[in-house]
Design an enzyme around this catalytic site. Structure first.
Site, PDB file in Angstrom:
ATOM      1  N   HIS A  46       3.759  -8.022  -3.035  1.00 54.87           N
ATOM      2  CA  HIS A  46       3.082  -8.789  -4.077  1.00 54.87           C
ATOM      3  C   HIS A  46       3.386  -8.132  -5.415  1.00 54.87           C
ATOM      4  CE1 HIS A  46      -1.001 -10.590  -5.662  1.00 54.87           C
ATOM      5  NE2 HIS A  46       0.038 -10.895  -6.425  1.00 54.87           N
ATOM      6  N   HIS A  81       0.810  -1.217   0.000  1.00 60.52           N
ATOM      7  CA  HIS A  81       0.000   0.000   0.000  1.00 60.52           C
ATOM      8  C   HIS A  81       0.843   1.266   0.000  1.00 60.52           C
ATOM      9  CE1 HIS A  81      -3.799  -1.993   0.013  1.00 60.52           C
ATOM     10  NE2 HIS A  81      -3.448  -2.747   1.035  1.00 60.52           N
ATOM     11  N   GLU A  94       5.020 -12.446  -2.723  1.00 61.78           N
ATOM     12  CA  GLU A  94       3.731 -13.000  -3.127  1.00 61.78           C
ATOM     13  C   GLU A  94       3.646 -12.917  -4.642  1.00 61.78           C
ATOM     14  OE1 GLU A  94       1.092 -11.864   0.832  1.00 61.78           O
ATOM     15  OE2 GLU A  94       0.833 -10.695  -1.016  1.00 61.78           O
ATOM     16  N   HIS A 148      -4.234 -11.630   6.025  1.00 63.70           N
ATOM     17  CA  HIS A 148      -5.342 -11.025   5.302  1.00 63.70           C
ATOM     18  C   HIS A 148      -6.419 -10.555   6.283  1.00 63.70           C
ATOM     19  CE1 HIS A 148      -7.084  -9.957   1.423  1.00 63.70           C
ATOM     20  NE2 HIS A 148      -8.252 -10.120   2.011  1.00 63.70           N
TER      21      HIS A 148
END
Length: 239
Positions: A43, A10, A70, A191
């Site tokens: 990721h 993020h 990821e 998650h």
């Protein structure tokens, strides 16, 4: 004692929103490590919507703890992983239209393809984890794939609408931890975990590493990344 892997996707999302160079996820990773993070998770998506190849390359060169990549189980991503050599590769499902990873890998359905990707990565000396729902059949399929670890998808627990639903999801996670242990699989989780719910999962025991991103970066906007990471480290390690 459990480890905390800080997901910095993020940070890259904010950077990409303006198409510039700031904030730099590489700098964020350094701050997270200094604040006590045991590893950094990113990721690299096929559409490169947040983390870029440049980020992965520089993070591999600068991270002092552990790098968890990821990735989708595609030929392109396997090739990149074999070149960069992260400390762990976590295979995740990927849909272009999703905002974030919406569920676990269906290892049962795609066993042959996943087994092939796992084998290639392991032949290159890499440790492989599969991001899956806390489902008995998926865990057994993960074992058949030859993976070293599973990462339990905790989204259903995090999004439970009431206490009863939450307890049911916690029980699924607990059973998944036990089954994975019997099969010799290492266990990570992630998650939807945040400062309010992490204690409940941590109390189960048996989880080696928690990969947490959104809640940490959200808090960092208000109190700074160093404080946000330190607070989560305390919850993960001392709950």
């Amino acid at each position: 004692m459990a480890r905390l892997g800080v997901n910095i996707d993020h940070v890259a999302t904010i950077r990409q929103a303006r198409g510039g160079a700031e904030p730099d996820p590489v700098a964020a990773a350094a701050i997270a490590e200094l604040a006590g993070a045991d590893g950094i998770t990113i990721h690299l998506r096929e559409d490169r919507r947040h983390i870029q190849d440049r980020d992965l390359r520089l993070l591999r060169q600068t991270i002092k703890t552990r790098l968890n990549l990821e990735m989708a189980a595609t030929d392109e991503m396997v090739s990149i992983a074999l070149s960069v050599k992260p400390d762990m590769c976590t295979l995740v499902p990927e849909k272009r239209q999703e905002l974030t990873t919406e569920g676990g890998l269906d290892v049962r359905l795609h066993l042959d393809a996943i087994r092939g990707a796992v084998q290639k990565l392991q032949d290159g000396g890499l440790i492989v984890s599969l991001f899956i729902d806390p489902d008995t059949d998926q865990i057994k399929a993960a074992d058949k794939s030859g993976a070293d670890y599973i990462e339990i998808h905790t989204g259903a627990f995090a999004e439970a609408s009431d206490w009863k639903a939450e307890q049911e999801e916690l029980k699924k996670i607990e059973n998944a931890i036990k089954l994975a242990g019997k099969l010799g699989l290492g266990v990570n989780a992630g998650h939807g975990l945040n400062y309010s719910n992490i204690r409940k999962v941590a109390a189960l025991g048996g989880i080696e590493e928690y990969n947490i991103g959104h809640s940490i970066i959200s808090k960092a906007v208000l109190v700074g990344l160093d404080r946000a990471v330190r607070d989560m480290v305390d919850l993960v390690k001392y709950s």
